[in-house]
Design a protein around this motif. Structure first.
Motif, PDB file in Angstrom:
ATOM      1  N   ILE A 181       0.848  -1.199   0.000  1.00 14.29           N
ATOM      2  CA  ILE A 181       0.000   0.000   0.000  1.00 14.29           C
ATOM      3  C   ILE A 181       0.881   1.245   0.000  1.00 14.29           C
ATOM      4  CG2 ILE A 181      -1.634   1.332   1.412  1.00 14.29           C
ATOM      5  CD1 ILE A 181      -2.782  -1.487   2.251  1.00 14.29           C
ATOM      6  N   PHE A 182       1.979   1.211   0.743  1.00 15.77           N
ATOM      7  CA  PHE A 182       2.925   2.326   0.768  1.00 15.77           C
ATOM      8  C   PHE A 182       3.445   2.612  -0.637  1.00 15.77           C
ATOM      9  CE2 PHE A 182       7.490   3.577   1.498  1.00 15.77           C
ATOM     10  CZ  PHE A 182       7.231   4.856   1.942  1.00 15.77           C
ATOM     11  N   ARG A 183       3.864   1.575  -1.351  1.00 18.07           N
ATOM     12  CA  ARG A 183       4.383   1.764  -2.706  1.00 18.07           C
ATOM     13  C   ARG A 183       3.295   2.309  -3.624  1.00 18.07           C
ATOM     14  NH1 ARG A 183       6.850  -3.123  -6.020  1.00 18.07           N
ATOM     15  NH2 ARG A 183       4.676  -3.489  -6.462  1.00 18.07           N
ATOM     16  N   GLU A 184       2.107   1.744  -3.535  1.00 17.45           N
ATOM     17  CA  GLU A 184       0.974   2.222  -4.334  1.00 17.45           C
ATOM     18  C   GLU A 184       0.708   3.696  -4.060  1.00 17.45           C
ATOM     19  OE1 GLU A 184      -3.634   1.664  -3.423  1.00 17.45           O
ATOM     20  OE2 GLU A 184      -2.781  -0.166  -4.269  1.00 17.45           O
ATOM     21  N   ALA A 185       0.700   4.055  -2.774  1.00 13.79           N
ATOM     22  CA  ALA A 185       0.398   5.436  -2.388  1.00 13.79           C
ATOM     23  C   ALA A 185       1.501   6.401  -2.838  1.00 13.79           C
ATOM     24  CB  ALA A 185       0.202   5.514  -0.873  1.00 13.79           C
ATOM     25  N   LEU A 186       2.748   5.970  -2.786  1.00 12.12           N
ATOM     26  CA  LEU A 186       3.847   6.821  -3.262  1.00 12.12           C
ATOM     27  C   LEU A 186       3.632   7.202  -4.719  1.00 12.12           C
ATOM     28  CD1 LEU A 186       6.973   5.041  -1.739  1.00 12.12           C
ATOM     29  CD2 LEU A 186       6.089   7.301  -1.113  1.00 12.12           C
ATOM     30  N   VAL A 187       3.292   6.220  -5.527  1.00  7.84           N
ATOM     31  CA  VAL A 187       3.084   6.463  -6.958  1.00  7.84           C
ATOM     32  C   VAL A 187       1.898   7.393  -7.161  1.00  7.84           C
ATOM     33  CG1 VAL A 187       2.492   5.371  -9.145  1.00  7.84           C
ATOM     34  CG2 VAL A 187       4.188   4.312  -7.647  1.00  7.84           C
ATOM     35  N   GLU A 188       0.821   7.159  -6.432  1.00  5.81           N
ATOM     36  CA  GLU A 188      -0.368   8.002  -6.557  1.00  5.81           C
ATOM     37  C   GLU A 188      -0.084   9.457  -6.186  1.00  5.81           C
ATOM     38  OE1 GLU A 188      -3.412   7.378  -7.842  1.00  5.81           O
ATOM     39  OE2 GLU A 188      -2.446   5.527  -8.447  1.00  5.81           O
ATOM     40  N   LEU A 189       0.868   9.667  -5.279  1.00  9.19           N
ATOM     41  CA  LEU A 189       1.205  11.024  -4.850  1.00  9.19           C
ATOM     42  C   LEU A 189       2.212  11.699  -5.776  1.00  9.19           C
ATOM     43  CD1 LEU A 189       1.401  10.389  -1.018  1.00  9.19           C
ATOM     44  CD2 LEU A 189      -0.292  11.808  -2.201  1.00  9.19           C
ATOM     45  N   GLY A 190       2.618  10.987  -6.826  1.00  7.92           N
ATOM     46  CA  GLY A 190       3.512  11.578  -7.813  1.00  7.92           C
ATOM     47  C   GLY A 190       4.990  11.429  -7.514  1.00  7.92           C
ATOM     48  N   THR A 191       5.343  10.558  -6.586  1.00 11.61           N
ATOM     49  CA  THR A 191       6.752  10.314  -6.310  1.00 11.61           C
ATOM     50  C   THR A 191       7.388   9.687  -7.540  1.00 11.61           C
ATOM     51  OG1 THR A 191       6.230   9.956  -3.984  1.00 11.61           O
ATOM     52  CG2 THR A 191       8.359   9.138  -4.745  1.00 11.61           C
ATOM     53  N   GLY A 192       8.556  10.152  -7.913  1.00  2.00           N
ATOM     54  CA  GLY A 192       9.251   9.609  -9.073  1.00  2.00           C
ATOM     55  C   GLY A 192       9.474   8.110  -8.949  1.00  2.00           C
ATOM     56  N   VAL A 193       9.535   7.442 -10.073  1.00  7.60           N
ATOM     57  CA  VAL A 193       9.638   5.976 -10.096  1.00  7.60           C
ATOM     58  C   VAL A 193      10.862   5.486  -9.328  1.00  7.60           C
ATOM     59  CG1 VAL A 193       9.900   3.966 -11.594  1.00  7.60           C
ATOM     60  CG2 VAL A 193       8.370   5.813 -12.258  1.00  7.60           C
TER      61      VAL A 193
END
Length: 131
Positions: free
Chosen positions: A102-114
């Motif tokens: 969920i942390f990884r999913e949420a990072l991506v959703e918040l626009g954190t670079g790949v």
């Protein structure tokens, strides 16, 4: 995927923090996270008075690449609520591995670079392996 929101209104998330001692912070309001993989919203923290977060737990040597705060902060706070000993969030109960995903999913959703998202996720997965 998913998104963060105000758990009461469903509107934009507002992450309001107050420093407790310079290293730990308490939230002044709850944050919500809706994931396509779960029927119910995750709401953190369960208790505004007792929950504490250190924001993003980043070793000093890596802070040039991943600062302790930024647009990813709601993901870090939610992850803290999900993995700290005891139960500090409302919503579906998840394993440590699920919380990391969920942390990884949420990072991506918040626009954190790949690259940054993968490194942050790898750091928490490393902790999980020793948990």
């Amino acid at each position: 995927m998913g998104y963060f929101c105000d758990p009461v209104t469903g509107g934009p998330v507002h992450l309001d923090l107050r420093s407790v001692n310079g290293e730990e912070f308490r939230l002044l309001g709850r944050i919500g996270y809706v994931s396509d993989r779960y029927a119910d919203m995750f709401v953190a923290p369960d208790d505004l008075e007792t929950f504490r977060t250190d924001l993003a737990s980043v070793p000093a040597v890596l802070r040039w690449f991943v600062p302790r705060s930024g647009p990813f902060l709601p993901a870090a706070v939610l992850h803290d609520a999900m993995v700290e000993p005891g139960i500090h969030y409302l919503g579906p109960r998840v394993t440590r591995r699920e919380a990391d995903a969920i942390f990884r999913e949420a990072l991506v959703e918040l626009g954190t670079g790949v690259v940054r998202a993968r490194l942050m996720w790898a750091a928490v997965v490393g902790v999980t392996m020793w948990w």
